[in-house]
Design a protein around this motif. Structure first.
Motif, PDB file in Angstrom:
ATOM      1  N   ILE A  61       0.439  -1.055   0.033  1.00  0.00           N
ATOM      2  CA  ILE A  61       0.013   0.023   0.048  1.00  0.00           C
ATOM      3  C   ILE A  61       0.990   1.542  -0.302  1.00  0.00           C
ATOM      4  O   ILE A  61       1.912   1.186   0.500  1.00  0.00           O
ATOM      5  CB  ILE A  61      -0.843   0.056   1.194  1.00  0.00           C
ATOM      6  CG1 ILE A  61       0.134   0.440   2.516  1.00  0.00           C
ATOM      7  CG2 ILE A  61      -2.169  -1.308   1.473  1.00  0.00           C
ATOM      8  CD1 ILE A  61      -0.883   0.151   3.917  1.00  0.00           C
ATOM      9  N   SER A  62       0.364   2.600  -0.526  1.00  0.00           N
ATOM     10  CA  SER A  62       0.970   3.863  -0.474  1.00  0.00           C
ATOM     11  C   SER A  62       0.408   4.554   0.286  1.00  0.00           C
ATOM     12  O   SER A  62      -0.977   4.853   0.101  1.00  0.00           O
ATOM     13  CB  SER A  62       0.787   4.120  -1.925  1.00  0.00           C
ATOM     14  OG  SER A  62       2.163   5.679  -2.042  1.00  0.00           O
ATOM     15  N   THR A  63       1.291   5.380   1.590  1.00  0.00           N
ATOM     16  CA  THR A  63       0.731   6.307   1.570  1.00  0.00           C
ATOM     17  C   THR A  63       1.251   8.039   1.744  1.00  0.00           C
ATOM     18  O   THR A  63       0.951   8.661   2.679  1.00  0.00           O
ATOM     19  CB  THR A  63       0.689   6.090   3.560  1.00  0.00           C
ATOM     20  OG1 THR A  63       2.376   5.587   3.513  1.00  0.00           O
ATOM     21  CG2 THR A  63      -0.249   4.565   3.448  1.00  0.00           C
ATOM     22  N   ARG A  64       1.946   8.041   0.058  1.00  0.00           N
ATOM     23  CA  ARG A  64       2.565   8.793   0.977  1.00  0.00           C
ATOM     24  C   ARG A  64       2.318  10.684   0.150  1.00  0.00           C
ATOM     25  O   ARG A  64       1.743  11.461   1.449  1.00  0.00           O
ATOM     26  CB  ARG A  64       3.776   8.846  -1.017  1.00  0.00           C
ATOM     27  CG  ARG A  64       4.871   7.535  -1.457  1.00  0.00           C
ATOM     28  CD  ARG A  64       5.469   7.985  -2.372  1.00  0.00           C
ATOM     29  NE  ARG A  64       6.396   7.230  -2.371  1.00  0.00           N
ATOM     30  CZ  ARG A  64       7.803   6.783  -3.476  1.00  0.00           C
ATOM     31  NH1 ARG A  64       6.991   7.787  -4.328  1.00  0.00           N
ATOM     32  NH2 ARG A  64       8.363   6.589  -3.740  1.00  0.00           N
ATOM     33  N   SER A  65       0.744  10.527   0.148  1.00  0.00           N
ATOM     34  CA  SER A  65      -0.852  11.105   0.118  1.00  0.00           C
ATOM     35  C   SER A  65      -1.105  11.296   1.396  1.00  0.00           C
ATOM     36  O   SER A  65      -1.931  12.469   1.299  1.00  0.00           O
ATOM     37  CB  SER A  65      -1.158  11.498  -1.572  1.00  0.00           C
ATOM     38  OG  SER A  65      -1.622  10.433  -0.900  1.00  0.00           O
ATOM     39  N   MET A  66      -0.969  10.905   2.234  1.00  0.00           N
ATOM     40  CA  MET A  66      -1.864  10.606   3.408  1.00  0.00           C
ATOM     41  C   MET A  66      -0.720  10.490   5.006  1.00  0.00           C
ATOM     42  O   MET A  66      -0.905   9.146   5.200  1.00  0.00           O
ATOM     43  CB  MET A  66      -2.411   9.496   3.205  1.00  0.00           C
ATOM     44  CG  MET A  66      -3.662   8.900   1.793  1.00  0.00           C
ATOM     45  SD  MET A  66      -4.104   7.480   2.064  1.00  0.00           S
ATOM     46  CE  MET A  66      -2.900   6.490   0.587  1.00  0.00           C
ATOM     47  N   ALA A  67      -0.735  11.912   4.661  1.00  0.00           N
ATOM     48  CA  ALA A  67       0.745  12.149   6.224  1.00  0.00           C
ATOM     49  C   ALA A  67      -0.191  11.334   7.311  1.00  0.00           C
ATOM     50  O   ALA A  67       0.479  10.766   8.252  1.00  0.00           O
ATOM     51  CB  ALA A  67       1.279  12.688   6.697  1.00  0.00           C
ATOM     52  N   ASP A  68      -1.178  11.524   7.613  1.00  0.00           N
ATOM     53  CA  ASP A  68      -2.080  10.926   8.967  1.00  0.00           C
ATOM     54  C   ASP A  68      -1.869   9.183   8.537  1.00  0.00           C
ATOM     55  O   ASP A  68      -1.547   9.142  10.272  1.00  0.00           O
ATOM     56  CB  ASP A  68      -2.990  11.991   9.462  1.00  0.00           C
ATOM     57  CG  ASP A  68      -4.705  11.271   7.923  1.00  0.00           C
ATOM     58  OD1 ASP A  68      -3.429  11.053   6.119  1.00  0.00           O
ATOM     59  OD2 ASP A  68      -5.372  11.911   8.014  1.00  0.00           O
ATOM     60  N   LEU A  69      -2.374   9.386   7.803  1.00  0.00           N
ATOM     61  CA  LEU A  69      -2.365   7.469   8.019  1.00  0.00           C
ATOM     62  C   LEU A  69      -1.056   7.142   7.953  1.00  0.00           C
ATOM     63  O   LEU A  69      -0.907   6.568   8.634  1.00  0.00           O
ATOM     64  CB  LEU A  69      -3.100   6.818   6.221  1.00  0.00           C
ATOM     65  CG  LEU A  69      -3.138   5.410   6.884  1.00  0.00           C
ATOM     66  CD1 LEU A  69      -4.219   4.827   7.438  1.00  0.00           C
ATOM     67  CD2 LEU A  69      -4.223   5.445   5.146  1.00  0.00           C
ATOM     68  N   ASP A  70      -0.029   7.560   7.097  1.00  0.00           N
ATOM     69  CA  ASP A  70       1.412   7.222   8.093  1.00  0.00           C
ATOM     70  C   ASP A  70       1.635   7.171   8.571  1.00  0.00           C
ATOM     71  O   ASP A  70       2.335   6.485   9.612  1.00  0.00           O
ATOM     72  CB  ASP A  70       2.071   7.615   6.575  1.00  0.00           C
ATOM     73  CG  ASP A  70       3.767   6.550   6.233  1.00  0.00           C
ATOM     74  OD1 ASP A  70       3.720   5.917   5.735  1.00  0.00           O
ATOM     75  OD2 ASP A  70       4.322   7.863   7.663  1.00  0.00           O
ATOM     76  N   GLY A  71       1.446   8.231   9.462  1.00  0.00           N
ATOM     77  CA  GLY A  71       2.281   8.884  11.206  1.00  0.00           C
ATOM     78  C   GLY A  71       1.271   7.672  12.069  1.00  0.00           C
ATOM     79  O   GLY A  71       1.851   7.380  12.880  1.00  0.00           O
ATOM     80  N   TRP A  72       0.068   7.325  11.812  1.00  0.00           N
ATOM     81  CA  TRP A  72      -0.523   6.277  12.840  1.00  0.00           C
ATOM     82  C   TRP A  72      -0.460   5.353  12.351  1.00  0.00           C
ATOM     83  O   TRP A  72      -0.041   4.846  13.240  1.00  0.00           O
ATOM     84  CB  TRP A  72      -2.031   6.774  12.367  1.00  0.00           C
ATOM     85  CG  TRP A  72      -3.114   5.840  13.314  1.00  0.00           C
ATOM     86  CD1 TRP A  72      -3.919   5.991  14.129  1.00  0.00           C
ATOM     87  CD2 TRP A  72      -3.440   4.136  12.719  1.00  0.00           C
ATOM     88  NE1 TRP A  72      -4.769   5.055  14.545  1.00  0.00           N
ATOM     89  CE2 TRP A  72      -4.587   4.006  13.596  1.00  0.00           C
ATOM     90  CE3 TRP A  72      -3.648   3.652  11.987  1.00  0.00           C
ATOM     91  CZ2 TRP A  72      -5.284   2.806  13.527  1.00  0.00           C
ATOM     92  CZ3 TRP A  72      -3.964   2.606  11.510  1.00  0.00           C
ATOM     93  CH2 TRP A  72      -5.177   1.920  12.760  1.00  0.00           C
ATOM     94  N   LEU A  73       0.663   4.718  11.484  1.00  0.00           N
ATOM     95  CA  LEU A  73       1.008   3.783  11.314  1.00  0.00           C
ATOM     96  C   LEU A  73       2.119   3.791  12.357  1.00  0.00           C
ATOM     97  O   LEU A  73       2.412   2.512  12.247  1.00  0.00           O
ATOM     98  CB  LEU A  73       1.100   3.020   9.594  1.00  0.00           C
ATOM     99  CG  LEU A  73      -0.449   2.639   9.106  1.00  0.00           C
ATOM    100  CD1 LEU A  73      -0.329   2.262   7.946  1.00  0.00           C
ATOM    101  CD2 LEU A  73      -1.239   0.859   9.443  1.00  0.00           C
TER     102      LEU A  73
END
Length: 569
Positions: free
Chosen positions: A439-451
């Motif tokens: 999965i790519s979370t580059r444009s989803m900083a909030d989801l990436d930070g949560w993970l």
């Protein structure tokens, strides 16, 4: 005819109304008397084989217990080449042991399998009447075996007396049949009620029909017993087959309540395990059938029973689709026991298309609306938006995500790889559901930070999620989130799990290889080549990268779209 001064005859009527007993007081010849005394007193159940020079214990299995001892009619045990006194002692011990076994088997046969004080009610129709006659015949045949054993130790005088009694019984039975007498038949019906805790519902006509059948069978039985005494046939010819008796599981057949257990045991015999939830579902279906058929064996299942069963399900609010599924499950449970009973269930399944309601995918606007709903809902928790994003990025089932452990997340240059595996008590729906999804979370900083934060903390990814008593995740969350969804979406084909349909549709419209689409959703291979030569299990995260940017773009578009009323359906 014999003179009354030579013998006293106690009447034995094989109609079952009077017990059979004959006591001879006639003088015996010297040789016959010695042989009888030796056989009955010293060496009962014992014979001597001259060819092998050994003593053999022999006892006859009661006819009514024949099926309980695997169809055996006689038990023979070699006592060896021992002295006569020791052979007699061993034979006596074996006789005591086998008589105890017979008593125990008969006790199991006669003990009613009903609740305390409860009676089994039978409608005295034509089939039950015929079975009742056969069941009562089994009660009448049982004493005849003991009488035959007794006579074999007596002289010709005792046999002559027995023949006289048997002939008198035959004449009496024929008179009852010719005159249509009912008293003895009614008494027989009462004996069945008392012996097996039965209650017969009958009309005057059905009682007359039973009496005719019983009188006819009594005449036939008396004639056959006379032929046995004349040596024209074996007593085994009088045995009643178990499946000819009353349709009760104490006589033959399978109890409905045991169907699910038998299904589980069959799978266990070949090394397969069953899920507790599936077993309990099957057991509930078997219990429902038992409430309808009671003590009737499932082998005699009729269309009327199935109709009554479907009426029970319908009264509980089950829809036609649910009832159809239950009938198919019931047919699969019945098939190993009785193909005829399984066919009765299959014939009750509607042959027309039921119009099953299927999930439909969300549009991008509807998904944006759904996200907005969860963001503003009072019942939603902080992780719900991340859950919706992960379902859209992976197309995974709700339970698969909620049971994830942070050890199943791996950081990569492009985002993350989520490894769906069975871990501890966590279980996947099928073996093909095991997969590694990038999965790519580059444009989803909030989801990436949560993970990232959850990965550092360790433990369960969704910490508040807990399994139900079957070990399944997502039941409580599904009810809570779908309840909120239903307040805004009238179309009942739209549910939280519809996100999987959205993912599949999105990948198809982007011309992603069908095999990658199936693997992303955790579905099995559909052709021979893929299944046997290049199985889906060999497709890793690198092979599935083609789907990652497409789903990442979908989530970005959803997060940037403002919801509008027209998106709600």
């Amino acid at each position: 005819m014999l003179r009354e001064s030579r013998a006293t005859v106690t009447r034995l009527s094989i109609s079952g109304i009077t017990k059979l007993r004959m006591t001879s007081v006639a003088p015996l010849k010297r040789g016959a008397a010695q042989q009888s005394v030796r056989s009955m007193a010293e060496g009962k159940y014992m014979t001597f084989e001259k060819a092998r020079g050994r003593y053999v214990f022999q006892i006859r299995v009661p006819l009514d217990l024949k099926m309980a001892f695997h169809g055996k009619t006689t038990v023979r045990v070699s006592l060896g080449k021992v002295v006569e006194a020791e052979a007699i002692e061993r034979a006596a011990a074996l006789a005591t042991s086998w008589q105890a076994k017979f008593a125990k088997a008969r006790g199991k046969l006669l003990v009613p399998r009903t609740a305390a004080g409860a009676e089994v009610t039978c409608e005295l129709d034509s089939d039950v009447a015929q079975r009742a006659v056969a069941t009562h015949r089994a009660l009448r045949v049982a004493p005849l075996q003991g009488e035959l054993t007794r006579l074999r130790g007596k002289d010709d005088t005792a046999w002559s007396e027995a023949l006289c009694v048997a002939q008198a019984d035959l004449d009496a039975a024929r008179r009852r049949l010719a005159r249509g007498q009912h008293n003895d038949a009614v008494t027989a019906l009462g004996e069945l009620k008392s012996a097996y805790a039965l209650k017969f519902r009958h009309t005057e006509d059905s009682l007359v029909d039973f009496a005719e059948r019983w009188n006819a069978d009594a005449a036939i039985l008396a004639e056959e017993w006379l032929m046995v005494l004349h040596g024209r046939q074996s007593l085994d010819r009088l045995v009643v087959p178990s499946d000819a008796k009353l349709p009760l599981t104490r006589f033959f057949g399978t109890c409905a309540q045991t169907l699910a257990v038998s299904w589980r045991d069959r799978l266990a015999s070949v090394g397969k395990t069953t899920r507790l939830k599936t077993f309990e579902k099957y057991q509930r279906i078997a219990d429902d059938l038992h409430t309808v058929v009671g003590e009737r064996p499932v082998e005699v299942l009729r269309a009327g029973h199935v109709a009554e069963l479907t009426a029970v399900w319908r009264s509980r609010g089950n829809c036609t689709t649910t009832i159809t599924d239950k009938l198919r499950i019931l047919a699969s449970l019945l098939r190993p026991v009785s193909e005829a009973a399984a066919d009765v269930c299959r014939h009750a399944v509607p042959r027309t298309h039921l119009g099953r309601v299927r999930r439909r995918p969300f549009s991008a606007e509807q998904l944006a609306t759904l996200r907005s709903i969860y963001a503003s809902s009072d019942t939603a928790c902080s992780d719900d938006l991340h859950l919706v994003d992960l379902m859209t990025l992976t197309g995974a089932r709700l339970g698969e995500l909620l049971q994830l452990h942070t050890e199943q997340l791996t950081r990569t240059d492009h985002g993350w790889v989520v490894a769906f595996r069975e871990r501890g008590q966590a279980r996947l729906k099928t073996s093909t559901s095991e997969r590694d999804l990038p999965i790519s979370t580059r444009s989803m900083a909030d989801l990436d930070g949560w993970l990232t934060a959850r990965k550092a903390a360790g433990g369960q990814l969704f910490a508040d999620s807990a399994p139900d008593r079957y070990g399944h995740y997502g039941a409580a969350e599904s009810k809570r989130l779908n309840r909120t969804l239903r307040e805004h979406f009238a179309d009942r084909r739209l549910v939280l799990q519809s996100i999987r349909n959205t993912v599949g549709q999105t990948l198809r419209r982007a011309n992603v290889d069908p095999r990658i689409r199936r693997r992303y959703l955790g579905h099995a291979d559909i052709d021979v080549h893929d299944k046997y030569y290049d199985p889906a299990e060999l497709l890793g995260a690198t092979d599935l990268m083609a789907a990652t940017p497409i789903l990442g773009e979908l989530v970005t578009r959803i997060r940037g779209t403002s919801p509008f009323p027209g998106a709600q359906a």
